[in-house]
Design an enzyme around this catalytic site. Structure first.
Site, mmCIF file in Angstrom:
data_model
loop_
_atom_site.group_PDB
_atom_site.id
_atom_site.type_symbol
_atom_site.label_atom_id
_atom_site.label_comp_id
_atom_site.label_asym_id
_atom_site.label_seq_id
_atom_site.Cartn_x
_atom_site.Cartn_y
_atom_site.Cartn_z
ATOM 1 N N TYR A 124 82.155 -133.466 129.114
ATOM 2 C CA TYR A 124 81.745 -134.504 129.700
ATOM 3 C C TYR A 124 82.187 -134.778 131.255
ATOM 4 O O TYR A 124 82.484 -135.989 131.673
ATOM 5 C CB TYR A 124 81.320 -135.511 128.958
ATOM 6 C CG TYR A 124 79.890 -135.610 128.254
ATOM 7 C CD1 TYR A 124 79.456 -135.114 127.774
ATOM 8 C CD2 TYR A 124 79.386 -136.943 128.802
ATOM 9 C CE1 TYR A 124 78.711 -134.595 126.631
ATOM 10 C CE2 TYR A 124 78.066 -136.456 127.462
ATOM 11 C CZ TYR A 124 77.263 -135.636 127.187
ATOM 12 O OH TYR A 124 76.491 -135.443 126.070
ATOM 13 N N LYS A 191 85.991 -128.159 116.024
ATOM 14 C CA LYS A 191 85.738 -126.715 115.895
ATOM 15 C C LYS A 191 87.222 -126.119 116.158
ATOM 16 O O LYS A 191 86.872 -125.436 117.563
ATOM 17 C CB LYS A 191 84.379 -126.210 117.023
ATOM 18 C CG LYS A 191 83.699 -124.530 116.849
ATOM 19 C CD LYS A 191 82.855 -125.150 115.324
ATOM 20 C CE LYS A 191 81.854 -123.806 114.938
ATOM 21 N NZ LYS A 191 81.757 -123.946 113.772
ATOM 22 N N ASP A 224 79.955 -128.745 112.669
ATOM 23 C CA ASP A 224 78.508 -127.784 111.368
ATOM 24 C C ASP A 224 78.875 -128.611 110.337
ATOM 25 O O ASP A 224 78.123 -128.415 109.665
ATOM 26 C CB ASP A 224 79.005 -125.947 112.543
ATOM 27 C CG ASP A 224 80.022 -125.553 111.310
ATOM 28 O OD1 ASP A 224 80.941 -125.945 111.162
ATOM 29 O OD2 ASP A 224 80.046 -124.333 111.299
ATOM 30 N N ASP A 248 78.127 -137.730 120.785
ATOM 31 C CA ASP A 248 76.769 -137.530 121.692
ATOM 32 C C ASP A 248 75.389 -137.224 120.676
ATOM 33 O O ASP A 248 74.906 -137.628 119.972
ATOM 34 C CB ASP A 248 76.750 -136.764 122.879
ATOM 35 C CG ASP A 248 75.758 -137.380 124.034
ATOM 36 O OD1 ASP A 248 75.163 -138.472 123.233
ATOM 37 O OD2 ASP A 248 74.677 -136.043 124.274
#
Ligand code: ATP
Length: 363
Positions: A124, A191, A224, A248
């Site tokens: 972002y 991640k 995940d 988000d």
């Protein structure tokens, strides 16, 4: 003393839920001086930008804003107003509580979790290279030179910076939040196995800072796997600490777990300024029809009341939301009712109970 607050009604359903929220706040007895500032699609034609400088100046002066949703005009080259606001005011922390509300059916046992999202870095940050542009071409060459990376000629590129400094402050914020609100555990989503140098920084910095908070448990989970846990056993989670993009996505998921976007409240906080806004967008499909659910914005206002140290009024507003949801007589269509925004907000205002209720306001 009256609180000076910048009120940005926004566009789409924004003005409708903003009016509803003002009606509820008025009966709490807390006095406000509203500096109403229009932003978004409505001011584009007049002022040439969806986020005129006067809006930022107003918040810099009042330090607190209550904001409705704002649509980013598509294809105009303007950056999202919401993202720009967060950057300009350095609102680095987004806080989005997801709590099961009485009377609202959900698929899971009662939930009470909070997403703390880093608001300024990550994908972002706005560092983008358009497919086919000269800059994208030069970037491709440089990447080839630096590390032999081959980026497809027809690729657009978005850069993902995550810094130690940026992470440190959001981690500290999340753990302080956990301590202040008697929360047991902070779970970091990442991640880092794939994005070693961006998510890796986030994960390692979080782990290092967490050692300063022995009373709050620290847990790191791949994002995940975290998504799976949110679907399967969300009641095992408490505070979720996430980089910008995962935050988000997962905060909308969390909103869905407790009854949908019409109910989800949020705050964007920095060292100096605070902007309170619902999680939902401007919902153009229902704008102007008077059926928007006002609860998300009203609950955002309750968070603002707490921030302004008006605890009693915040409790009264949250109590009113619970009462109207349990009673089930004045619900908007998203909650299975047939009430208008106006009718639901009147019911909410009637349900506000506080000794400080404004004199002369009928019960
Ligand atoms: P944005 O891109 O600005 O996030 P969007 O249309 O993609 O906007 P939202 O506006 O957040 O997403 O909402 C998605 C849908 O959820 C809306 O189209 C609407 O049907 C529903 N919704 C959102 N907020 C509310 C609300 N307050 N009351 C009722 N329904 C809502």
């Amino acid at each position: 003393m009256a609180h000076l607050v910048t009120l940005i009604p926004g566009d789409g359903i924004g003005p409708e839920v903003a009016d509803a929220t003002r009606r509820v706040l008025e009966v709490t007895g807390v006095e406000f001086r509203w500096d109403v500032q229009e932003a978004g699609a409505a001011v584009m034609d007049r002022e040439g930008t969806p986020l005129p400088n006067r809006v930022l100046e107003s918040i810099r002066h009042s330090r607190t804003a209550l904001k409705g949703p704002i649509t980013t005009p598509v294809g105009t080259g303007f950056r999202s107003v919401n993202v720009a606001l967060r950057h300009e005011l350095d609102l680095f922390a987004s806080v989005r509580p997801s709590r099961t509300l009485p009377g609202v059916p959900t698929r899971h046992p009662p939930l009470d979790l909070v997403v703390v999202r880093e608001n300024t870095e990550d994908l972002y940050a706005g560092i983008e290279f358009e497919r086919g542009s000269e800059a994208a071409g030069r970037l491709r060459q440089e990447l080839r030179r630096l590390g032999g990376y081959e980026v497809a000629e027809d690729a657009g590129v978005t850069v993902k910076p995550i810094s130690v400094t940026g992470t440190r402050r959001i981690v500290t914020f999340a753990f302080d939040y956990a301590l202040r609100n008697s929360r047991r555990r902070v779970t970091v989503g990442h991640k880092a196995n794939i994005m070693k140098f961006s998510d890796g920084v986030f994960l390692r910095t979080a782990g290092a800072e967490a050692t300063a908070y022995p009373d709050v448990e620290f847990e790191a989970v791949q994002v995940d796997e975290l998504a799976m846990r949110l679907a399967w056993e969300p009641e095992t989670l408490d505070v979720l600490l996430l980089p910008n993009l995962y935050g988000d996505i997962l905060s909308d998921l969390c909103a869905g777990l407790v009854g949908g976007l019409g109910l989800a409240a949020g705050a964007n906080l920095g060292w100096e300024y605070a902007v309170f806004e619902p999680v939902h967008g401007s919902a153009p499909d229902i704008a102007g029809r008077g059926v928007a659910d006002p609860v998300a914005m009203v609950s955002s206002a309750a968070m603002m009341l707490r921030h302004l140290s008006e605890r009693q009024a915040a409790d009264a507003v949250e109590g009113a939301v619970a009462e109207v949801l349990i009673e089930g007589e004045h619900l908007t269509p998203d909650l299975g009712g047939a009430a208008s925004t106006d009718e639901m907000s009147r019911a909410l205002a009637r349900a506000v109970r506080t000794e400080r209720r404004a004199p002369g306001v009928p019960a």
